[in-house]
Design a protein around this motif. Sequence first.
Motif, PDB file in Angstrom:
ATOM      1  N   TRP A 220       0.842  -1.199   0.000  1.00 17.93           N
ATOM      2  CA  TRP A 220       0.000   0.000   0.000  1.00 17.93           C
ATOM      3  C   TRP A 220       0.880   1.252   0.000  1.00 17.93           C
ATOM      4  CZ3 TRP A 220      -4.274   1.465  -1.711  1.00 17.93           C
ATOM      5  CH2 TRP A 220      -4.913   2.625  -1.267  1.00 17.93           C
ATOM      6  N   THR A 221       1.065   1.833  -1.180  1.00 18.64           N
ATOM      7  CA  THR A 221       1.868   3.041  -1.350  1.00 18.64           C
ATOM      8  C   THR A 221       1.100   4.022  -2.242  1.00 18.64           C
ATOM      9  OG1 THR A 221       2.987   2.448  -3.429  1.00 18.64           O
ATOM     10  CG2 THR A 221       3.904   1.530  -1.372  1.00 18.64           C
ATOM     11  N   PRO A 222       1.542   5.275  -2.344  1.00 15.40           N
ATOM     12  CA  PRO A 222       0.857   6.252  -3.202  1.00 15.40           C
ATOM     13  C   PRO A 222       0.787   5.844  -4.669  1.00 15.40           C
ATOM     14  CG  PRO A 222       2.311   7.378  -1.684  1.00 15.40           C
ATOM     15  CD  PRO A 222       2.620   5.907  -1.543  1.00 15.40           C
ATOM     16  N   LEU A 223       1.684   4.932  -5.092  1.00 13.34           N
ATOM     17  CA  LEU A 223       1.672   4.478  -6.481  1.00 13.34           C
ATOM     18  C   LEU A 223       0.359   3.778  -6.833  1.00 13.34           C
ATOM     19  CD1 LEU A 223       3.604   4.330  -8.965  1.00 13.34           C
ATOM     20  CD2 LEU A 223       4.257   2.053  -8.183  1.00 13.34           C
ATOM     21  N   ILE A 224      -0.280   3.165  -5.852  1.00 17.81           N
ATOM     22  CA  ILE A 224      -1.488   2.381  -6.124  1.00 17.81           C
ATOM     23  C   ILE A 224      -2.707   3.266  -6.421  1.00 17.81           C
ATOM     24  CG2 ILE A 224      -3.004   0.548  -5.281  1.00 17.81           C
ATOM     25  CD1 ILE A 224       0.054  -0.125  -5.921  1.00 17.81           C
ATOM     26  N   PRO A 225      -3.132   4.149  -5.504  1.00 18.48           N
ATOM     27  CA  PRO A 225      -4.301   4.981  -5.820  1.00 18.48           C
ATOM     28  C   PRO A 225      -4.045   5.979  -6.949  1.00 18.48           C
ATOM     29  CG  PRO A 225      -3.314   5.670  -3.749  1.00 18.48           C
ATOM     30  CD  PRO A 225      -2.651   4.386  -4.131  1.00 18.48           C
ATOM     31  N   SER A 226      -2.761   6.286  -7.203  1.00 14.91           N
ATOM     32  CA  SER A 226      -2.460   7.260  -8.261  1.00 14.91           C
ATOM     33  C   SER A 226      -2.475   6.654  -9.653  1.00 14.91           C
ATOM     34  CB  SER A 226      -1.093   7.907  -8.003  1.00 14.91           C
ATOM     35  OG  SER A 226      -0.047   6.971  -8.174  1.00 14.91           O
ATOM     36  N   THR A 227      -2.444   5.307  -9.742  1.00 17.85           N
ATOM     37  CA  THR A 227      -2.382   4.672 -11.067  1.00 17.85           C
ATOM     38  C   THR A 227      -3.523   3.696 -11.358  1.00 17.85           C
ATOM     39  OG1 THR A 227      -0.870   2.951 -10.210  1.00 17.85           O
ATOM     40  CG2 THR A 227       0.119   4.884 -11.226  1.00 17.85           C
ATOM     41  N   PHE A 228      -4.270   3.256 -10.341  1.00 14.96           N
ATOM     42  CA  PHE A 228      -5.362   2.324 -10.573  1.00 14.96           C
ATOM     43  C   PHE A 228      -6.711   2.960 -10.257  1.00 14.96           C
ATOM     44  CE2 PHE A 228      -1.898  -0.814  -9.711  1.00 14.96           C
ATOM     45  CZ  PHE A 228      -1.964  -1.480 -10.925  1.00 14.96           C
ATOM     46  N   ASP A 229      -7.785   2.400 -10.851  1.00 16.53           N
ATOM     47  CA  ASP A 229      -9.116   2.932 -10.593  1.00 16.53           C
ATOM     48  C   ASP A 229      -9.610   2.466  -9.215  1.00 16.53           C
ATOM     49  OD1 ASP A 229     -10.187   0.281 -10.816  1.00 16.53           O
ATOM     50  OD2 ASP A 229     -10.456   0.533 -12.976  1.00 16.53           O
ATOM     51  N   ALA A 230     -10.718   3.054  -8.792  1.00 23.02           N
ATOM     52  CA  ALA A 230     -11.237   2.823  -7.440  1.00 23.02           C
ATOM     53  C   ALA A 230     -11.580   1.358  -7.190  1.00 23.02           C
ATOM     54  CB  ALA A 230     -12.467   3.697  -7.199  1.00 23.02           C
ATOM     55  N   GLU A 231     -12.105   0.662  -8.198  1.00 23.44           N
ATOM     56  CA  GLU A 231     -12.484  -0.734  -8.028  1.00 23.44           C
ATOM     57  C   GLU A 231     -11.266  -1.613  -7.782  1.00 23.44           C
ATOM     58  OE1 GLU A 231     -14.999  -3.848  -7.487  1.00 23.44           O
ATOM     59  OE2 GLU A 231     -15.486  -1.717  -7.690  1.00 23.44           O
ATOM     60  N   HIS A 232     -10.184  -1.340  -8.520  1.00 28.40           N
ATOM     61  CA  HIS A 232      -8.944  -2.101  -8.322  1.00 28.40           C
ATOM     62  C   HIS A 232      -8.361  -1.814  -6.944  1.00 28.40           C
ATOM     63  CE1 HIS A 232      -5.184  -4.065  -9.800  1.00 28.40           C
ATOM     64  NE2 HIS A 232      -4.660  -3.318  -8.845  1.00 28.40           N
ATOM     65  N   VAL A 233      -8.374  -0.560  -6.559  1.00 31.78           N
ATOM     66  CA  VAL A 233      -7.826  -0.178  -5.252  1.00 31.78           C
ATOM     67  C   VAL A 233      -8.598  -0.852  -4.122  1.00 31.78           C
ATOM     68  CG1 VAL A 233      -7.474   1.753  -3.659  1.00 31.78           C
ATOM     69  CG2 VAL A 233      -6.906   2.021  -6.083  1.00 31.78           C
ATOM     70  N   LYS A 234      -9.914  -0.952  -4.275  1.00 31.90           N
ATOM     71  CA  LYS A 234     -10.760  -1.552  -3.243  1.00 31.90           C
ATOM     72  C   LYS A 234     -10.373  -3.000  -2.970  1.00 31.90           C
ATOM     73  CE  LYS A 234     -15.639  -2.415  -2.168  1.00 31.90           C
ATOM     74  NZ  LYS A 234     -17.037  -2.284  -2.671  1.00 31.90           N
ATOM     75  N   LYS A 235      -9.955  -3.726  -4.021  1.00 33.57           N
ATOM     76  CA  LYS A 235      -9.624  -5.148  -3.894  1.00 33.57           C
ATOM     77  C   LYS A 235      -8.115  -5.397  -3.824  1.00 33.57           C
ATOM     78  CE  LYS A 235     -13.730  -6.511  -6.520  1.00 33.57           C
ATOM     79  NZ  LYS A 235     -14.219  -7.203  -7.742  1.00 33.57           N
ATOM     80  N   PHE A 236      -7.356  -4.335  -3.759  1.00 24.32           N
ATOM     81  CA  PHE A 236      -5.902  -4.444  -3.855  1.00 24.32           C
ATOM     82  C   PHE A 236      -5.324  -5.374  -2.783  1.00 24.32           C
ATOM     83  CE2 PHE A 236      -1.596  -2.640  -2.903  1.00 24.32           C
ATOM     84  CZ  PHE A 236      -1.002  -2.975  -4.100  1.00 24.32           C
ATOM     85  N   GLY A 237      -4.586  -6.385  -3.223  1.00 23.96           N
ATOM     86  CA  GLY A 237      -3.907  -7.295  -2.313  1.00 23.96           C
ATOM     87  C   GLY A 237      -4.723  -8.468  -1.819  1.00 23.96           C
ATOM     88  N   GLN A 238      -6.015  -8.492  -2.122  1.00 25.86           N
ATOM     89  CA  GLN A 238      -6.874  -9.550  -1.588  1.00 25.86           C
ATOM     90  C   GLN A 238      -6.619 -10.918  -2.226  1.00 25.86           C
ATOM     91  OE1 GLN A 238     -11.007  -8.359  -1.681  1.00 25.86           O
ATOM     92  NE2 GLN A 238     -10.631  -6.506  -0.473  1.00 25.86           N
ATOM     93  N   ASP A 239      -5.911 -10.944  -3.357  1.00 25.67           N
ATOM     94  CA  ASP A 239      -5.636 -12.221  -4.012  1.00 25.67           C
ATOM     95  C   ASP A 239      -4.361 -12.890  -3.508  1.00 25.67           C
ATOM     96  OD1 ASP A 239      -3.915 -10.355  -5.077  1.00 25.67           O
ATOM     97  OD2 ASP A 239      -4.053 -11.114  -7.138  1.00 25.67           O
ATOM     98  N   THR A 240      -3.671 -12.286  -2.534  1.00 25.69           N
ATOM     99  CA  THR A 240      -2.487 -12.923  -1.964  1.00 25.69           C
ATOM    100  C   THR A 240      -2.915 -14.049  -1.023  1.00 25.69           C
ATOM    101  OG1 THR A 240      -2.373 -11.507   0.001  1.00 25.69           O
ATOM    102  CG2 THR A 240      -1.272 -10.692  -1.988  1.00 25.69           C
ATOM    103  N   PRO A 241      -2.037 -15.022  -0.758  1.00 25.66           N
ATOM    104  CA  PRO A 241      -2.387 -16.062   0.207  1.00 25.66           C
ATOM    105  C   PRO A 241      -2.779 -15.507   1.569  1.00 25.66           C
ATOM    106  CG  PRO A 241      -0.518 -16.771  -1.083  1.00 25.66           C
ATOM    107  CD  PRO A 241      -0.782 -15.345  -1.475  1.00 25.66           C
ATOM    108  N   MET A 242      -2.200 -14.369   1.955  1.00 23.97           N
ATOM    109  CA  MET A 242      -2.551 -13.758   3.243  1.00 23.97           C
ATOM    110  C   MET A 242      -3.828 -12.941   3.163  1.00 23.97           C
ATOM    111  SD  MET A 242       1.040 -12.578   4.967  1.00 23.97           S
ATOM    112  CE  MET A 242       2.313 -13.777   5.367  1.00 23.97           C
ATOM    113  N   GLY A 243      -4.319 -12.712   1.935  1.00 20.68           N
ATOM    114  CA  GLY A 243      -5.597 -12.044   1.762  1.00 20.68           C
ATOM    115  C   GLY A 243      -5.597 -10.547   1.980  1.00 20.68           C
ATOM    116  N   ARG A 244      -4.431  -9.930   1.945  1.00 18.62           N
ATOM    117  CA  ARG A 244      -4.373  -8.480   2.176  1.00 18.62           C
ATOM    118  C   ARG A 244      -3.133  -7.889   1.526  1.00 18.62           C
ATOM    119  NH1 ARG A 244      -0.427  -6.987   5.781  1.00 18.62           N
ATOM    120  NH2 ARG A 244       0.423  -8.614   7.143  1.00 18.62           N
ATOM    121  N   ALA A 245      -3.148  -6.573   1.357  1.00 25.48           N
ATOM    122  CA  ALA A 245      -1.958  -5.868   0.900  1.00 25.48           C
ATOM    123  C   ALA A 245      -0.984  -5.714   2.060  1.00 25.48           C
ATOM    124  CB  ALA A 245      -2.338  -4.494   0.351  1.00 25.48           C
ATOM    125  N   GLY A 246       0.278  -5.557   1.737  1.00 28.70           N
ATOM    126  CA  GLY A 246       1.288  -5.329   2.760  1.00 28.70           C
ATOM    127  C   GLY A 246       1.511  -3.847   2.997  1.00 28.70           C
TER     128      GLY A 246
END
Length: 281
Positions: A220-246
């Motif tokens: 979770w860094t400024p690069l994410i909300p500045s380059t992806f749309d809101a829907e992508h940001v909402k789910k960001f990192g959820q596909d990792t085995p830990m289920g979350r962004a770092g």
Amino acid sequence: MPTTKEFIEKDTDKEQDMNIQPEYERAYDLQTQKLLDKVAIITGGDSGIGRAVAVHFARHGADVVICYHENEEDAETTRKLVEEKGRKALLFAGDIGDEAVCKDIVEKTIAVFGKIDILVNNAAEQHPKDDIREISAEQLTKTFTTNIFSMFYLTKACVPHFKPGCNIINTTSVTAYKGNPKLIDYSSTKGAIVSFTRALAASLADKGIRVNGVAPGPIWTPLIPSTFDAEHVKKFGQDTPMGRAGQPAEVAPAFVFLASEDASYISGQVIHPNGGYVLNG
């Protein structure tokens, strides 16, 4: 440290009988500050992973040069955080895709601190596109110039000032190993960084200079909300085995480890703080 030839002298399975005793503890392990009085250049040091690395380096006793492109407010915040740890911070604004800027960074670092111990090549940019045909020649050139050419420029400028024990840490990415359909050019640069790390490590080994990499997963860094749309940001990192962004604070310790004497026998390697993906790379 004795050579391998010197080890082979006595046939024994007892450590106490070995002619050269294995080293099981070092004095530096007693230090809480693993980077005491080191000087580190960190690109992209104003925010995100770069800021976290700067703060963690300062916490372990290093002075830092924070290189950034345009975000002066974030850079000043990082400087304040470093100084709160009792260490010095030098800010440098400029486009590291310009080799002259990279030379200037190194010259100013030497002028202020008199040495460079650690180079952290961390700055990067990304521009998501749904189709490779949408990636213009201009975007392709800019992404490669910022993400990988700058590493060549800064390394070339730093190496003449390096002494044995100095080291370089390059930020690559999980996308170098998994790919990303919307970040084809970005992923390609990150793959290049892995190869750059391995080749450079082999090139500098005889000079006592280590080169390693860190390949973060979704952080979770400024690069994410500045380059992806809101829907992508909402789910960001959820596909990792830990289920979350770092968080950047979960990545920075890897840089401290690689920069310290704890990693004195590690070079040409990549650490993967990525939320549990097994990449075997």
